[in-house]
Design a protein around this motif. Sequence first.
Motif, mmCIF file in Angstrom:
data_model
loop_
_atom_site.group_PDB
_atom_site.id
_atom_site.type_symbol
_atom_site.label_atom_id
_atom_site.label_comp_id
_atom_site.label_asym_id
_atom_site.label_seq_id
_atom_site.Cartn_x
_atom_site.Cartn_y
_atom_site.Cartn_z
ATOM 1 N N ASP A 1 17.525 -1.292 -9.688
ATOM 2 C CA ASP A 1 17.144 -0.029 -9.054
ATOM 3 C C ASP A 1 15.834 0.474 -9.667
ATOM 4 O OD1 ASP A 1 18.105 0.752 -11.462
ATOM 5 O OD2 ASP A 1 19.412 2.340 -10.709
ATOM 6 N N ASP A 2 15.016 -0.471 -10.100
ATOM 7 C CA ASP A 2 13.702 -0.123 -10.647
ATOM 8 C C ASP A 2 12.764 0.197 -9.470
ATOM 9 O OD1 ASP A 2 11.072 -0.227 -11.478
ATOM 10 O OD2 ASP A 2 11.445 -1.762 -12.993
ATOM 11 N N PRO A 3 12.427 1.497 -9.270
ATOM 12 C CA PRO A 3 11.668 1.866 -8.070
ATOM 13 C C PRO A 3 10.292 1.198 -8.009
ATOM 14 C CG PRO A 3 12.339 3.830 -9.305
ATOM 15 C CD PRO A 3 12.712 2.642 -10.120
ATOM 16 N N ASP A 4 9.652 0.984 -9.167
ATOM 17 C CA ASP A 4 8.313 0.380 -9.133
ATOM 18 C C ASP A 4 8.373 -1.057 -8.616
ATOM 19 O OD1 ASP A 4 7.363 2.721 -10.117
ATOM 20 O OD2 ASP A 4 7.520 2.090 -12.216
ATOM 21 N N LEU A 5 9.373 -1.768 -9.120
ATOM 22 C CA LEU A 5 9.573 -3.157 -8.694
ATOM 23 C C LEU A 5 9.842 -3.216 -7.189
ATOM 24 C CD1 LEU A 5 9.625 -5.508 -10.660
ATOM 25 C CD2 LEU A 5 12.127 -5.327 -10.762
ATOM 26 N N LEU A 6 10.727 -2.320 -6.748
ATOM 27 C CA LEU A 6 11.133 -2.354 -5.346
ATOM 28 C C LEU A 6 9.997 -1.929 -4.416
ATOM 29 C CD1 LEU A 6 14.792 -1.039 -5.631
ATOM 30 C CD2 LEU A 6 14.030 -3.372 -5.202
ATOM 31 N N ARG A 7 9.193 -0.970 -4.869
ATOM 32 C CA ARG A 7 8.064 -0.540 -4.022
ATOM 33 C C ARG A 7 7.134 -1.703 -3.718
ATOM 34 N NH1 ARG A 7 8.078 4.904 -3.326
ATOM 35 N NH2 ARG A 7 8.948 5.908 -5.146
ATOM 36 N N VAL A 8 6.828 -2.493 -4.752
ATOM 37 C CA VAL A 8 5.914 -3.632 -4.555
ATOM 38 C C VAL A 8 6.586 -4.662 -3.652
ATOM 39 C CG1 VAL A 8 4.633 -5.477 -5.706
ATOM 40 C CG2 VAL A 8 4.885 -3.248 -6.819
ATOM 41 N N PHE A 9 7.845 -4.953 -3.942
ATOM 42 C CA PHE A 9 8.539 -5.967 -3.143
ATOM 43 C C PHE A 9 8.579 -5.567 -1.658
ATOM 44 C CE2 PHE A 9 12.366 -7.370 -1.015
ATOM 45 C CZ PHE A 9 12.130 -8.738 -1.030
ATOM 46 N N PHE A 10 8.975 -4.318 -1.389
ATOM 47 C CA PHE A 10 9.120 -3.928 0.018
ATOM 48 C C PHE A 10 7.771 -3.770 0.713
ATOM 49 C CE2 PHE A 10 13.514 -3.105 -1.167
ATOM 50 C CZ PHE A 10 14.148 -3.688 -0.082
ATOM 51 N N ALA A 11 6.740 -3.409 -0.045
ATOM 52 C CA ALA A 11 5.412 -3.340 0.583
ATOM 53 C C ALA A 11 5.054 -4.727 1.114
ATOM 54 C CB ALA A 11 4.377 -2.858 -0.424
ATOM 55 N N ARG A 12 5.353 -5.763 0.316
ATOM 56 C CA ARG A 12 5.041 -7.134 0.765
ATOM 57 C C ARG A 12 5.959 -7.555 1.919
ATOM 58 N NH1 ARG A 12 2.947 -10.062 -4.089
ATOM 59 N NH2 ARG A 12 1.380 -8.589 -4.819
ATOM 60 N N LEU A 13 7.252 -7.202 1.805
ATOM 61 C CA LEU A 13 8.175 -7.590 2.883
ATOM 62 C C LEU A 13 7.741 -6.955 4.203
ATOM 63 C CD1 LEU A 13 10.792 -9.007 3.818
ATOM 64 C CD2 LEU A 13 12.020 -6.912 3.290
ATOM 65 N N HIS A 14 7.432 -5.662 4.136
ATOM 66 C CA HIS A 14 7.044 -4.981 5.374
ATOM 67 C C HIS A 14 5.662 -5.432 5.838
ATOM 68 C CE1 HIS A 14 10.170 -1.760 4.177
ATOM 69 N NE2 HIS A 14 10.717 -2.777 4.790
ATOM 70 N N GLY A 15 4.911 -5.998 4.904
ATOM 71 C CA GLY A 15 3.625 -6.592 5.286
ATOM 72 C C GLY A 15 3.819 -7.750 6.263
ATOM 73 N N VAL A 16 4.938 -8.467 6.129
ATOM 74 C CA VAL A 16 5.163 -9.558 7.089
ATOM 75 C C VAL A 16 6.033 -9.125 8.274
ATOM 76 C CG1 VAL A 16 4.814 -11.490 5.512
ATOM 77 C CG2 VAL A 16 7.101 -10.593 5.810
#
Length: 424
Positions: A137-152
């Motif tokens: 539940d590390d928000p910084d980690l998740l923000r980066v991950f989801f930015a990339r996921l939503h990028g595709v």
Amino acid sequence: MNWTLRPYPYLYECQRRYGDAFTLRLHALGDVVMLADPRDVESVFRMDPDHGRTGEANALMTPIVGADSLFVLDGEQHRRRRAEMRSSLTTRPRIDPQAVARLTREELPEDGGVVEVTELFRWLAMRLIGYRVLGTDDPDLLRVFFARLHGVTGSLSSLAAFFPVLQRERGVASPGYWFQRRIAALDSVLSETVVKAAQEPRTSCVGARMAAARGEAWSDVRGADGFRDDLITLIAAGDDTVASALSWALFWVARTPRVAERIINGDDGVDRGATPEHMAGSGYLEAVCAEALRITPVVDIVSRKTTVPVTIQGFDIPVGSLLSPAIYLVHRRPQVYDTPDVFRPERFLEGKFRPSEYFPFGGGSRRCIGAALAIAEMKTVLGTIVGRYEVRPASIADTSIRYSRRNVTVSPGKFRVQLTPRRP
Ligand code: HEM
């Protein structure tokens, strides 16, 4: 275009014009035979999976979710992978209600105020699925991950997803080149996230359970190798769907004070003092979630690609067509639901509906494997919010129904609610 921009009104207009079975010719998908009669839906869900192939119908998703994703597999491979993933998802504890309630509280303003709901749930759903599947539940980690996921999965790339020619790499100037670069960036951040998340393994983490089932310790996993398609599949499946479902549920609850009142003061009411476990077990909250998914399902159709000729309502359907039970049209059928356009959770306490009459999670051998998890999370999130605040639309404009397509889901357009803290 209409199907993308005005999904439900358009389907409804077609049904009124052409009846309970009609064909839409969609550029990216070919001939899609929409079915709104539960008898036809039942025959599709009972079809031999080799005669109505879901993996083939979902093939457009392959560049994003990968060739080993449950979404795009058929036959024996699908059956085996599904059984494995299902047991990782359904082993108890299915959810961690305390964690779900805590993540929800963290996103809410302590003193109440006006909140835009679709953004609130978009982020909360990312945190919930990140916690459940990756165990972080590390928000910084998740923000980066989801930015990339939503990028595709997001706007530009979903064009590429719908027009496969755009996915092909033809030099740096081609859209395919950038699409492939985004996939590579997604995979690398997934690996980094897995490595960091695995440092603090949690028992409810699905990734850890999948690793254990293959004889590996999550804490020894050095990246997403071997898990990539499964993890992306689960995260992509449980991100926008849960966000849209929660948004619709709060939309209806805010518009219907009687329902909020019963959530709090009914037999299994969930006031401020209720525990998250109590919320996850509440029968009335379950009915509220079921009714929200009936009146505004977040997935509009499910599809099976025919490998044999089929006859539906006297029409011969050629091989290679998509047979698509239209969830929204069946859920609004007056022959099945009295006053179908009214939000009334009690209908789910008064009787049962057949799997061909109510199927927000699809059906047959491809029914959603995250359904129980999604409902348990929705109940805990809604119970936490309604238990703490009175929830009302922020203005008249926030009561009107607007549909917005987000990848494969249909979400409400942006709307705001006024949250007023309840007295302890
Ligand atoms: C309210 C939330 C959700 C809704 C409305 C929803 C809906 C659906 C639907 C309609 C399907 C297609 C079924 C068919 O073709 O008959 C599906 C498949 C699937 N869902 Fe969900 N889903 C939700 C949440 C989740 C979650 C939280 C997960 C996992 C963490 C998940 C994982 C999957 C998977 C893996 C499949 C593919 C199953 C297969 O092909 O065998 N879903 N979902």
